[in-house]
Design a protein around this motif. Structure first.
Motif, short mmCIF file in Angstrom:
data_model
loop_
_atom_site.label_atom_id
_atom_site.label_comp_id
_atom_site.label_asym_id
_atom_site.label_seq_id
_atom_site.Cartn_x
_atom_site.Cartn_y
_atom_site.Cartn_z
N TYR A 230 0.84 -1.19 0.00
CA TYR A 230 0.00 0.00 0.00
C TYR A 230 0.89 1.25 0.00
O TYR A 230 1.99 1.23 0.56
N GLY A 231 0.38 2.31 -0.60
CA GLY A 231 1.14 3.55 -0.61
C GLY A 231 0.22 4.74 -0.75
O GLY A 231 -0.97 4.60 -1.08
N ARG A 232 0.78 5.90 -0.49
CA ARG A 232 0.00 7.12 -0.67
C ARG A 232 0.88 8.20 -1.28
O ARG A 232 2.12 8.19 -1.12
N ALA A 233 0.25 9.13 -1.98
CA ALA A 233 0.95 10.25 -2.60
C ALA A 233 0.24 11.54 -2.24
O ALA A 233 -0.99 11.58 -2.13
N ALA A 234 1.02 12.61 -2.03
CA ALA A 234 0.48 13.94 -1.77
C ALA A 234 0.99 14.88 -2.85
O ALA A 234 2.21 14.94 -3.09
N TYR A 235 0.10 15.60 -3.48
CA TYR A 235 0.45 16.42 -4.65
C TYR A 235 0.77 17.85 -4.23
O TYR A 235 -0.06 18.55 -3.66
N LEU A 236 2.00 18.27 -4.54
CA LEU A 236 2.50 19.57 -4.09
C LEU A 236 2.45 20.63 -5.19
O LEU A 236 2.16 21.80 -4.92
N GLU A 237 2.77 20.24 -6.44
CA GLU A 237 2.75 21.18 -7.56
C GLU A 237 2.17 20.49 -8.79
O GLU A 237 2.49 19.33 -9.06
N MET A 238 1.35 21.21 -9.55
CA MET A 238 0.83 20.71 -10.81
C MET A 238 0.75 21.88 -11.78
O MET A 238 -0.22 22.63 -11.80
N TYR A 242 3.72 21.11 -17.76
CA TYR A 242 5.17 21.17 -17.71
C TYR A 242 5.81 20.53 -16.47
O TYR A 242 6.95 20.11 -16.53
N ARG A 243 5.07 20.43 -15.37
CA ARG A 243 5.74 20.03 -14.13
C ARG A 243 4.73 19.41 -13.17
O ARG A 243 3.59 19.87 -13.04
N LEU A 244 5.20 18.38 -12.48
CA LEU A 244 4.39 17.66 -11.50
C LEU A 244 5.30 17.29 -10.34
O LEU A 244 6.38 16.74 -10.54
N VAL A 245 4.88 17.62 -9.10
CA VAL A 245 5.68 17.31 -7.92
C VAL A 245 4.77 16.66 -6.87
O VAL A 245 3.70 17.19 -6.55
N TYR A 246 5.22 15.53 -6.34
CA TYR A 246 4.45 14.85 -5.30
C TYR A 246 5.37 14.05 -4.39
O TYR A 246 6.50 13.71 -4.76
N THR A 247 4.89 13.75 -3.20
CA THR A 247 5.62 12.88 -2.28
C THR A 247 4.95 11.51 -2.26
O THR A 247 3.76 11.37 -2.58
N GLN A 248 5.71 10.49 -1.87
CA GLN A 248 5.20 9.12 -1.78
C GLN A 248 5.66 8.48 -0.47
O GLN A 248 6.79 8.71 -0.02
N GLN A 249 4.80 7.68 0.10
CA GLN A 249 5.13 6.92 1.30
C GLN A 249 4.49 5.54 1.23
O GLN A 249 3.38 5.40 0.69
N LEU A 271 10.43 12.27 -2.59
CA LEU A 271 9.92 13.39 -3.36
C LEU A 271 10.16 13.13 -4.84
O LEU A 271 11.29 12.87 -5.26
N THR A 272 9.09 13.17 -5.63
CA THR A 272 9.18 12.94 -7.07
C THR A 272 8.88 14.24 -7.81
O THR A 272 7.84 14.85 -7.58
N THR A 273 9.80 14.65 -8.67
CA THR A 273 9.59 15.81 -9.53
C THR A 273 9.64 15.34 -10.98
O THR A 273 10.61 14.71 -11.40
N VAL A 274 8.59 15.62 -11.72
CA VAL A 274 8.50 15.21 -13.12
C VAL A 274 8.45 16.47 -13.99
O VAL A 274 7.56 17.31 -13.82
N GLN A 275 9.42 16.59 -14.88
CA GLN A 275 9.48 17.74 -15.78
C GLN A 275 9.16 17.26 -17.19
O GLN A 275 9.71 16.26 -17.67
N PHE A 276 8.26 17.98 -17.88
CA PHE A 276 7.87 17.64 -19.25
C PHE A 276 8.41 18.72 -20.18
O PHE A 276 8.12 19.90 -19.99
N THR A 287 11.63 14.07 -17.58
CA THR A 287 12.74 14.01 -16.64
C THR A 287 12.17 13.75 -15.25
O THR A 287 11.41 14.56 -14.72
N VAL A 288 12.53 12.62 -14.67
CA VAL A 288 12.09 12.27 -13.32
C VAL A 288 13.26 12.44 -12.36
O VAL A 288 14.35 11.91 -12.60
N THR A 289 13.04 13.22 -11.32
CA THR A 289 14.03 13.37 -10.25
C THR A 289 13.42 12.81 -8.97
O THR A 289 12.32 13.21 -8.58
N TRP A 290 14.13 11.91 -8.35
CA TRP A 290 13.65 11.21 -7.16
C TRP A 290 14.64 11.44 -6.04
O TRP A 290 15.86 11.26 -6.24
N GLU A 291 14.18 11.83 -4.86
CA GLU A 291 15.10 12.08 -3.76
C GLU A 291 14.40 11.87 -2.42
O GLU A 291 13.18 12.04 -2.30
N PRO A 292 15.16 11.48 -1.39
CA PRO A 292 14.58 11.38 -0.05
C PRO A 292 14.10 12.75 0.42
O PRO A 292 14.67 13.78 0.07
N HIS A 293 13.05 12.74 1.23
CA HIS A 293 12.41 14.00 1.63
C HIS A 293 12.13 13.95 3.13
O HIS A 293 11.67 12.94 3.67
#
Length: 333
Positions: A230-238, A242-249, A271-276, A287-293
């Motif tokens: 199971y997992g959840r995502a919280a959407y920070l930027e849309m 051009y750009r999508l940012v969300y966290t995952q746990q 933290l997932t940042t997706v650039q289109f 472009t997917v950037t993935w990093e601990p948050h």
């Protein structure tokens, strides 16, 4: 540069015998250039994931050469001689690639470095003898994971500038940017391609908007012998498209925070940042950037750093499914 401005590179139309790529790095051109020309820095990022680099000699001048060997993860050595033809500091490099002491170069490389605000755009053109040779080389680069070199470069620069460890992966898709954005933000689309290979994904809750969140389940295997996560995502930027940012746990079935069932020291929040980026009318680079948050232990950071090769395999599998899903969506539209 704002997210929706097109760069000069996006207007470039490569010839049939050329392989072309562009990346934008969040670093000043001086730092990008130095990381290219300094063998000690190049050894930190040059080559596909899992490869290492030994420089034997480097003479950075017109007519000079860089003699180096790339060492594959299976122990195979790949000797290389790069001969320089043009050098404009912080602007341009032209060199031959792939020569050895007994064989000619494989192609001519032109690299352009352009300052865009506080960032640097890198344009690379690899010119081969024929269109057929370009096609075969493109296949070889993909199979060898060669484009991960430029993802590793982004990770290296982030560590140098921000002292942050990140995972970066790029891929270009034959689809308009609006379609690509929908593939990431419409549940009926991304639930089919985003899960790891072999898993299915279903949503218990899906509120895809800034400030919204989703709660989902991923399952693999039969009813008698299955893996359920199971997992959840919280959407920070849309910033469409051009750009999508969300966290995952990772969570349990009651949405309490949990850890990856097979990686107990994996970071709690990612933290997932997706650039289109629109490369052409019907081509989009993701472009997917993935990093601990958030809070992070040394053990969790080390676990993240050690798993970059596995992350590449995982995202590549998802991207392969995305490519297939895109073809179906485009054909039905």
């Amino acid at each position: 540069m704002s997210a929706n401005q097109k760069t000069p590179a996006q207007l470039t139309q490569p010839k049939a015998n050329e392989i072309y790529l562009v990346r934008v790095y969040d670093a000043p051109v001086e730092l990008v250039w130095d990381a290219w020309i300094d063998p000690a820095q190049a050894a930190q990022w040059w080559g596909p994931r899992g490869f290492t680099l030994t420089t034997h000699s480097k003479d950075l001048r017109v007519g000079g050469a860089w003699h180096y060997t790339m060492h594959g993860p299976d122990g195979t050595d790949y000797p290389n001689i790069a001969t320089y033809y043009e050098i404009e500091p912080y602007k341009k490099l032209v060199y031959d690639h792939g020569a050895t002491e007994i064989s000619p170069p494989l192609f001519r490389v032109t690299v352009l470095f352009t300052t865009i605000g506080k960032k640097t755009q890198m344009e690379m053109t690899m010119a081969l003898a024929t269109a057929e040779a370009a096609t075969e080389t493109r296949k070889f680069i993909k199979q060898a994971g060669g484009e991960a070199t430029w993802d590793r470069f982004a990770e290296y620069l982030a560590e140098q500038i921000e002292h942050k460890e990140r995972f970066v992966i790029n891929r270009s898709f034959a689809a308009p940017i609006d379609v690509m954005y929908e593939m990431w933000t419409k549940v009926e689309h991304f639930s089919r391609w985003l899960p790891p290979t072999g898993f299915t994904m279903s949503f218990i809750r899906a509120d895809i908007r800034v400030g919204g969140s989703s709660f989902y389940k991923m399952t693999k295997g039969s009813s008698e012998n299955n893996i359920t996560m199971y997992g959840r995502a919280a959407y920070l930027e849309m910033d469409k498209p051009y750009r999508l940012v969300y966290t995952q746990q990772f969570c349990d079935e009651y949405e309490n925070i949990a850890r990856h069932p097979m990686a107990p020291v994996w970071p709690e929040t990612m933290l997932t940042t997706v650039q289109f980026t629109e490369e052409a009318e019907d081509s989009t680079r993701v472009t997917v950037t993935w990093e601990p948050h958030g809070a992070l232990t040394i053990e969790e950071l080390q676990a993240f750093m050690k798993e970059r090769a596995g992350m590449t395999i995982g995202w590549t599998g998802s991207f392969d499914k995305l490519e297939a899903q895109l073809q179906a969506v485009i054909q039905n539209n």
